[in-house]
Scaffold this active site. Structure first.
Site, mmCIF file in Angstrom:
data_model
loop_
_atom_site.group_PDB
_atom_site.id
_atom_site.type_symbol
_atom_site.label_atom_id
_atom_site.label_comp_id
_atom_site.label_asym_id
_atom_site.label_seq_id
_atom_site.Cartn_x
_atom_site.Cartn_y
_atom_site.Cartn_z
ATOM 1 N N TYR A 72 0.807 -1.215 0.000
ATOM 2 C CA TYR A 72 0.000 0.000 0.000
ATOM 3 C C TYR A 72 0.841 1.267 0.000
ATOM 4 O O TYR A 72 0.412 2.285 -0.548
ATOM 5 C CB TYR A 72 -0.995 -0.027 1.167
ATOM 6 N N HIS A 132 -15.039 2.940 -1.267
ATOM 7 C CA HIS A 132 -14.017 1.969 -0.885
ATOM 8 C C HIS A 132 -12.870 2.590 -0.097
ATOM 9 O O HIS A 132 -11.808 1.991 0.034
ATOM 10 C CB HIS A 132 -13.481 1.267 -2.134
ATOM 11 N N CYS A 171 -2.041 4.487 20.547
ATOM 12 C CA CYS A 171 -2.356 3.201 21.180
ATOM 13 C C CYS A 171 -1.358 2.100 20.857
ATOM 14 O O CYS A 171 -1.459 1.002 21.411
ATOM 15 C CB CYS A 171 -3.762 2.755 20.788
ATOM 16 N N SER A 210 -16.756 -1.973 -13.956
ATOM 17 C CA SER A 210 -16.899 -3.316 -14.519
ATOM 18 C C SER A 210 -18.333 -3.818 -14.431
ATOM 19 O O SER A 210 -18.721 -4.753 -15.134
ATOM 20 C CB SER A 210 -15.985 -4.287 -13.770
#
Length: 266
Positions: A72, A132, A171, A210
């Site tokens: 990514y 998304h 965290c 698509s």
């Protein structure tokens, strides 16, 4: 000399002129002309050896965090180097036309995208619904705390592609991309807003999809069931083609700039 405006552009221009609300849905084909490969097309070179499920699920991230995070980061850097094309800018002009005509911002012009590259916003579109998620937003895995992506642009990706995800400053949880992985639910507020827009719009234009990835593929189906005109733009037939009011065999940039010209927008 300007090319002649196509019959398809004239037909869509008339439908836009008659509409009080318009819904745009864009998919991977919208970004390809900017040089953004589709998810699977991006699996070249080093990444070709991996199945998509090894790069785009929470389970894969927990098992191989450096591999998934590296993938990514590489995609984030790829996307940051490309630019919006003329089709992206044509949609900005169309959005401005609706606002300038007195339509209230928001629901009168709805732009929904399956893309995670942020090119619509970089072109100038506003109120974009990213179904998304976005490669421009990273967050921690366990608590969702936001992560500043500024340092990712110049981060070196080694030859093996593996980049250890940083720990969240709040965290300690590993940082993940802000996209929707396989098996994850789409953000409910965004999806509900998109469904509502599909039910309310007077015209839907579907660009570069698509037609097989749900739930986004269900949005044109909603409009079709209501009798709303649905325009499909793309170079290849899809499952939507036979049901669309008009299937315009063209690239995104080619068709949308033709429409911009037909409408006299600049």
């Amino acid at each position: 000399m300007t090319a002649a405006i196509s019959a398809e552009a004239r037909q869509v221009e008339r439908l836009v002129a008659e509409a009080e609300s318009i819904f745009i849905l864009t998919g991977a084909g919208m970004s390809q002309e900017s040089g953004v490969p589709t998810f699977r097309d991006a699996q070249t070179g080093l990444w070709a050896q991996f199945d998509p499920m090894e790069l785009a699920t929470e389970d894969a991230f927990r098992r191989h965090p450096a591999r998934v995070f590296g993938w990514y980061v590489w995609r984030f850097q790829l996307v940051s180097r490309v630019e919006p094309h003329a089709g992206h800018r044509a949609l900005v002009h169309l959005q401005h036309e609706f606002f300038d005509s007195g339509a209230e911002s928001g629901e009168a012009f709805m732009l929904v995208t399956q893309n995670v590259d942020g090119l619509h916003q970089r072109a100038g579109s506003t109120n974009v619904i990213e179904l998304h998620g976005s490669l421009g937003r990273f967050r921690c895995l366990d608590q969702g705390h936001p992560f500043d992506v500024a340092g990712l642009a110049d981060l070196a990706v080694p030859d093996d592609g593996e980049v250890t995800p940083p720990a969240c400053a709040e965290c300690g949880s590993p940082v993940r991309p802000g996209v929707v992985w396989f098996g994850e639910q789409l953000p409910v507020p965004r999806l509900e807003r998109a469904y509502d827009g599909a039910r309310r719009c007077d015209l839907m234009i579907v660009v570069g999809t698509s037609g097989i990835v749900y739930p986004a593929a269900g949005l044109p189906e909603i409009a079709i069931r209501r009798g709303t005109p649905v325009i499909e733009i793309g170079p290849q037939p899809t499952p939507l083609t036979a049901h669309a009011t008009l299937s315009w065999a063209s690239t995104a940039a080619g068709a949308l700039t033709q429409l911009q010209e037909a409408m006299g927008l600049s």
